[in-house]
Every structure is written in structure tokens, then in C-alpha cells.
Motif scaffolding. Structure first.
Motif, short mmCIF file in Angstrom:
data_model
loop_
_atom_site.label_atom_id
_atom_site.label_comp_id
_atom_site.label_asym_id
_atom_site.label_seq_id
_atom_site.Cartn_x
_atom_site.Cartn_y
_atom_site.Cartn_z
N ILE A 130 0.84 -1.20 0.00
CA ILE A 130 0.00 0.00 0.00
C ILE A 130 0.87 1.25 0.00
CG2 ILE A 130 -1.75 1.31 1.27
CD1 ILE A 130 -2.73 -1.39 2.40
N LYS A 131 0.55 2.16 -0.91
CA LYS A 131 1.37 3.37 -1.02
C LYS A 131 1.00 4.37 0.08
CE LYS A 131 1.59 2.86 -5.99
NZ LYS A 131 0.42 2.80 -6.84
N PRO A 132 1.98 5.17 0.51
CA PRO A 132 1.67 6.19 1.52
C PRO A 132 0.57 7.13 1.00
CG PRO A 132 4.03 6.18 0.99
CD PRO A 132 3.37 5.24 0.05
N GLY A 133 -0.29 7.54 1.86
CA GLY A 133 -1.34 8.47 1.44
C GLY A 133 -2.59 7.77 0.91
N ALA A 134 -2.53 6.44 0.77
CA ALA A 134 -3.66 5.71 0.19
C ALA A 134 -4.96 5.94 0.98
CB ALA A 134 -3.35 4.22 0.12
N PHE A 135 -4.84 6.12 2.28
CA PHE A 135 -6.04 6.20 3.12
C PHE A 135 -6.45 7.63 3.46
CE2 PHE A 135 -4.11 2.04 4.29
CZ PHE A 135 -5.12 1.24 3.80
N SER A 136 -5.84 8.61 2.82
CA SER A 136 -6.09 9.98 3.28
C SER A 136 -7.52 10.46 3.10
CB SER A 136 -5.07 10.96 2.70
OG SER A 136 -4.91 10.73 1.34
N SER A 137 -8.23 9.98 2.08
CA SER A 137 -9.65 10.37 1.91
C SER A 137 -10.39 9.25 1.17
CB SER A 137 -9.75 11.66 1.10
OG SER A 137 -9.28 11.41 -0.22
N ILE A 138 -11.71 9.37 1.07
CA ILE A 138 -12.49 8.39 0.31
C ILE A 138 -12.02 8.39 -1.15
CG2 ILE A 138 -14.82 7.75 -0.49
CD1 ILE A 138 -14.44 7.44 2.56
N ASP A 139 -11.80 9.60 -1.71
CA ASP A 139 -11.32 9.69 -3.08
C ASP A 139 -10.02 8.93 -3.28
OD1 ASP A 139 -13.38 11.16 -4.23
OD2 ASP A 139 -12.53 13.09 -3.61
N SER A 140 -9.09 9.13 -2.33
CA SER A 140 -7.79 8.46 -2.52
C SER A 140 -7.91 6.95 -2.30
CB SER A 140 -6.72 9.08 -1.62
OG SER A 140 -6.95 8.72 -0.28
N ILE A 141 -8.78 6.54 -1.40
CA ILE A 141 -8.97 5.09 -1.21
C ILE A 141 -9.50 4.47 -2.50
CG2 ILE A 141 -10.27 3.31 0.05
CD1 ILE A 141 -10.31 5.21 2.48
N TYR A 142 -10.49 5.15 -3.09
CA TYR A 142 -11.05 4.63 -4.34
C TYR A 142 -9.96 4.56 -5.42
CZ TYR A 142 -13.83 3.73 -8.39
OH TYR A 142 -14.30 3.13 -9.52
N GLN A 143 -9.24 5.65 -5.53
CA GLN A 143 -8.16 5.76 -6.52
C GLN A 143 -7.15 4.61 -6.38
OE1 GLN A 143 -7.51 8.27 -8.70
NE2 GLN A 143 -5.29 8.29 -9.00
N HIS A 144 -6.77 4.31 -5.13
CA HIS A 144 -5.74 3.30 -4.89
C HIS A 144 -6.24 1.87 -5.04
CE1 HIS A 144 -3.24 6.52 -3.28
NE2 HIS A 144 -2.24 5.68 -3.42
N PHE A 145 -7.45 1.64 -4.62
CA PHE A 145 -7.88 0.24 -4.52
C PHE A 145 -8.91 -0.19 -5.57
CE2 PHE A 145 -6.35 1.41 -0.33
CZ PHE A 145 -5.44 0.39 -0.08
N PHE A 146 -9.51 0.78 -6.25
CA PHE A 146 -10.60 0.38 -7.15
C PHE A 146 -10.46 0.89 -8.59
CE2 PHE A 146 -12.21 0.18 -2.85
CZ PHE A 146 -12.77 -1.08 -2.81
N SER A 147 -9.78 2.03 -8.79
CA SER A 147 -9.75 2.55 -10.16
C SER A 147 -8.75 1.74 -10.98
CB SER A 147 -9.38 4.03 -10.17
OG SER A 147 -8.02 4.18 -9.87
N GLU A 148 -9.05 1.56 -12.26
CA GLU A 148 -8.24 0.64 -13.06
C GLU A 148 -6.85 1.18 -13.37
OE1 GLU A 148 -10.30 -0.92 -16.45
OE2 GLU A 148 -11.99 -1.43 -15.15
#
Ligand SMILES: [Fe+2]
Ligand SMILES: [Fe+2]
Lengths: 87, 286
Positions: free
Chosen positions: A64-82
């Protein structure tokens, strides 16, 4: 509703539920949930399990990259966007 | 530090005397029997929860096998962190006798990992990833040292309960019992050292830290205990055991009062140490 919207809504409700101090049913997608201490270190573990559940596969926290959990947007970006698929 | 030095010397001697070679000591069969027990059922993270009672004997055994793989996996992750922390503290600001013992501690942990790793790779073809994820917070040196050894005590206390229980459980496959016994033999020394140095670091520094720091230490360790426990409840174990609603199963098991009681029972010895040492004002929620 798009899949993105649906996932973000579920995450947003989940995060709001975790914090006893947070009064709303959901958090804004760009809210700094770590900085604002809506989510604490120990809850991140629970969040990872919830993300695994939504994704249907395990997550290795070491990747997991640093900053992945900073907001809902970033969580989506890291774990769900293609384009930003979590490795 | 005098009493830590004395104990280090004693433990180093014991480690030399019990120096072992797990590469020669263990036989690894090509495969394991399907109908054996590999984890004591009473220690299962689903034991005495609604889903457990619906399982057949064969399903319980299958679950037990994956619980063991998870237990060995969490040992590996804990020991990886241990190796890092111990090597960081070799030849640092403490007397040489302590480094002498840290060498044994490191060497023994490294051997444990080879046993756990060999078992998981050979018979399960995987090691479950850890769910632990920490947000880095900078601490002063003495707090870092103290928290490192306090974490070691917590991690090893819980593990040792399982090791001791399973080493004695004659329902279990001999390889599983032997690995648990092997681990316990070394852990009793590690725990003696861990407790002593944790107490010493707390006694020597807590006055300087002040109440705010002590409160945050207490919060942190309470969280760490919870996080340590959560590693024992793994939805992917339930999936590998063939259960369908594995995430729901995880949530139910974690919250179930029988499991909470089990965690209390296993944590009791460890919590008593932290309360008696004055590190905890009261027992944390499990
Ligand atoms: Fe170990
Ligand atoms: Fe150990």
C-alpha cells in the motif's frame, strides 16, 4: 448509479460509522479522514478487511502506497480505479 | 540496567546450552494427512460461535489446518518486525552483555521463521499477509525502545499460550506439536528478557515522559493489543476452509462473546504483567 459512486458511498458510510465523534451518516469524499482523526491507526486494519471484502480479494499492506487512506477519493483511486490498480 | 545485564548473561548461557539446529531436527513429510487435526479446536477463532456448530468434523479439521497456517503466518510477520527491531538495537546505547543476548534472540527468531515458513510454503503454498498497517508517528528514543519491547511481550505472550497448548494436545499431528514445542522452548527465555527490559525501561523513563506521553503510550498499547488479536481472525482462512460468507463470519466471530472470553483468558497473564508493572492503569478492552 455508477460503480464508482456506489463504492464511494459505501466507504463513506463505513468511515462515518467508525467514528463515535462524527455526527453525520457519511463523510465527504475529499475529507482528510486520517488528518482529522476520523479513522485511527487501529481502524485501518478493519478498513483493509472491508476493502478486501468489497474487492473480493486479499490486500497485502506491504504494497500500500503512503497516502492511500487519506480520503475516500484516494482510497477509491488506490484500490478500485483501473489506472491506479493497487499492485 | 544492572538487573537486565545479569539476566542477559544467564539467558545467553541457557541459549548456548540449548543451541539447536532445526534443519536437522525436523522431518518434513511430502504431504500431510487430510483427516488429522492441526489446530486445537477450542482455540479456533470460530469456536463456540454459531457457524462452528454447523460444521462437520471434516470441515472443522479443514478449518483447523488453515487456522494453523494463519497462526504460523502471523508468527512470521511478528518475527520479521522483531528481527528489525532487535538488529537496530545491537551495539547501540546499551552494555555489551545485552548485545550478546540480542544475538541469541535474533538467531533463534530467525530459526523459528524458517520452521513456520517451511511449513506454510510446503503444505499450504502460501503465507497469509498481515493486516497490520501503522501510521508512522515519531517518538523520542526512550519511548521507541520501550514500545518495541512492550510489543514484543504482547506478541510473544499470546503466541506462547497457543504454542504451549498445542504442544501438549495429543490430538494434533506430530509435526504441528513439534513446531509448537520448539517455539515454546525459546520463547520462555525471550519472554523473561522482554518482561525485564520492558519493566526496566518504563521504570527508568516514565517520570521524565510526563502524563501526556504515558496516556498516549497506554492508548497505543491498547490499540496494539487489539490489532494483534485481529490477526487471529482472518476472513481468508474461512474462505480457504470452504465457508461462504467469510467476511460476515469474521465480523460475527470477532464480536461474539465466547470469542471475547477466549481472548480474555489468553491475554490474562500478559495484562496482569502490564497492570502490575504500572504500565497500564486498567485492563484495555479486548
Ligand atoms: Fe519466535
Ligand atoms: Fe521469541
Amino acid at each position: 448509479m455508477s460503480q464508482e459512486q456506489d463504492i464511494k458511498n459505501r466507504l463513506s458510510r463505513w468511515v462515518a460509522q467508525q467514528s463515535s465523534d462524527y455526527q453525520q451518516d457519511s463523510v465527504p469524499f475529499d475529507l482528510a479522514i486520517i488528518e482529522q482523526r476520523i479513522i485511527t491507526s487501529v481502524q485501518i486494519m478493519e478498513l483493509i478487511l472491508f476493502l478486501e471484502h468489497l474487492r473480493g480479494e486479499p490486500i497485502n499492506p506491504m504494497h500500500i502506497k503512503p497516502g492511500a487512506f487519506s480520503s475516500i477519493d484516494s482510497i477509491y483511486q488506490h484500490f478500485f480505479s483501473e489506472d491506479q490498480a493497487y499492485a | 540496567m544492572e538487573n537486565v545485564i545479569a539476566l542477559s548473561q544467564k539467558l545467553s548461557k541457557a541459549s548456548v546450552k540449548r543451541y539447536s539446529n532445526p534443519y536437522l531436527e525436523f522431518d518434513w513429510p511430502d504431504s500431510l494427512p487430510q483427516d488429522g487435526w492441526f489446530f486445537s479446536p477450542e482455540l479456533s477463532s470460530l469456536y463456540a460461535t454459531p457457524v462452528y456448530n454447523t460444521l462437520s468434523e471434516a470441515q472443522k479439521k479443514r478449518l483447523a489446518f488453515w487456522e494453523l497456517v494463519n497462526f504460523f503466518s502471523l508468527n512470521i510477520h511478528g518475527e520479521k518486525a522483531l528481527l528489525q527491531g532487535l538488529s537496530q538495537r545491537l551495539y547501540s546505547h546499551w552494555p555489551a552483555e545485552i548485545s550478546d543476548y540480542l544475538h541469541h534472540f535474533l538467531g533463534e527468531e530467525n530459526k523459528h521463521m524458517t520452521l513456520f515458513g517451511t511449513f506454510c510454503s510446503r503444505y499450504a503454498n502460501k503465507i497469509y499477509p498481515s493486516k497490520a498497517y501503522s501510521l508512522k508517528e515519531e517518538q523520542v528514543h526512550s519511548v521507541e525502545d520501550f514500545l518495541f519491547f512492550a510489543r514484543v511481550v504482547i506478541f510473544e505472550e499470546f503466541v506462547d499460550f497457543y504454542n504451549l497448548y498445542m504442544a501438549k494436545d495429543d490430538r494434533l499431528h506430530s509435526l504441528c506439536r513439534a513446531i509448537n514445542q520448539y517455539h515454546h522452548n525459546d520463547e520462555s527465555r525471550h519472554l523473561a528478557f522482554g518482561r525485564k527490559i520492558t519493566q526496566q525501561l518504563y521504570a527508568a523513563n516514565s517520570e521524565d515522559w510526563g502524563q501526556d506521553t504515558i496516556n498516549s503510550i497506554r492508548r497505543y498499547l491498547g490499540d496494539y493489543i487489539q490489532a494483534t488479536w485481529k490477526e487471529y481472525y482472518n476472513p481468508w482462512v474461512y474462505k480457504d476452509a470452504g465457508l461462504s460468507d467469510y467476511y460476515e463470519t469474521y465480523l460475527t466471530a470477532w464480536r461474539h462473546k465466547n470469542q471475547q472470553q477466549l481472548r480474555h483468558k489468553i491475554s490474562a497473564h500478559c495484562l496482569e504483567f502490564f497492570v502490575n508493572s504500572g504500565i497500564f492503569a486498567e485492563e484495555p478492552v479486548l
